[in-house]
Design an enzyme around this catalytic site. Structure first.
Site, mmCIF file in Angstrom:
data_model
loop_
_atom_site.group_PDB
_atom_site.id
_atom_site.type_symbol
_atom_site.label_atom_id
_atom_site.label_comp_id
_atom_site.label_asym_id
_atom_site.label_seq_id
_atom_site.Cartn_x
_atom_site.Cartn_y
_atom_site.Cartn_z
ATOM 1 C CB CYS A 1 46.877 88.680 43.511
ATOM 2 S SG CYS A 1 45.892 89.534 44.777
ATOM 3 C CD GLU B 1 44.432 94.779 41.834
ATOM 4 O OE1 GLU B 1 44.993 93.963 41.086
ATOM 5 O OE2 GLU B 1 44.956 95.202 42.879
ATOM 6 C CG HIS C 1 46.538 93.848 46.929
ATOM 7 N ND1 HIS C 1 46.778 92.735 46.164
ATOM 8 C CD2 HIS C 1 47.283 93.693 48.056
ATOM 9 C CE1 HIS C 1 47.617 91.941 46.797
ATOM 10 N NE2 HIS C 1 47.938 92.497 47.955
ATOM 11 C CB CYS D 1 42.733 91.644 43.400
ATOM 12 S SG CYS D 1 43.715 92.581 44.602
#
Length: 143
Positions: free
Chosen positions: A78, A50, A48, A81
């Site tokens: 999410c 992040e 992801h 993260c």
């Protein structure tokens, strides 16, 4: 947020969901690292934006603690993260669009501000929200 949006556009080029992130240093002006979603490109479910930006910032600083740093991301983080944000000790999270399906910094869950945690970053949402949301909407509509 404009730099994070640039990163989100890079994700689309790799066939991924357009999410981009930037980690800023304690002065708020120096970019330590950037990232965009790379799950499709790498086959890594943890790739992801992040997480990649946090990894890059930690590597650049030579330290896993990102105390004083700010993460700017185009979509509300999410749960995975949000956990990475707490673990890395990021002081501030700035996001664009809310994620009503999987957001974990206020929408569905609020993991980063759980009082049981020893670190709770400040959260600022809705920065360039319409622009961030429309990028995601266009991506999924075109799919």
């Amino acid at each position: 947020m404009r730099l994070a949006l640039d990163e989100a556009h890079r994700a689309v080029q790799g066939g991924d969901v357009p999410v981009g992130a930037v980690v800023l240093s304690t002065d708020g002006t120096t970019v330590l690292a950037t990232g965009h979603n790379e799950r499709e490109a790498t086959g890594d479910p943890t790739a992801h934006a992040e997480v990649l930006a946090i990894r890059g910032a930690a590597q650049r600083l030579g330290e896993w603690r990102l105390t004083g740093c700010t993460l700017v991301v185009t979509l509300e983080p999410c749960a995975m993260c949000a956990g990475a944000l707490v673990q890395s000790r990021v002081d501030r999270v700035v996001y664009g669009a809310r994620d009503e399906k999987a957001g974990a910094v206020g929408s569905v869950w609020d993991l980063v501000r759980d009082r049981r945690l020893n670190h709770r970053p400040e959260v600022i949402g809705g920065v360039l929200e319409d622009e961030c949301a429309s990028l995601l909407t266009r991506f999924f509509r075109d799919r």
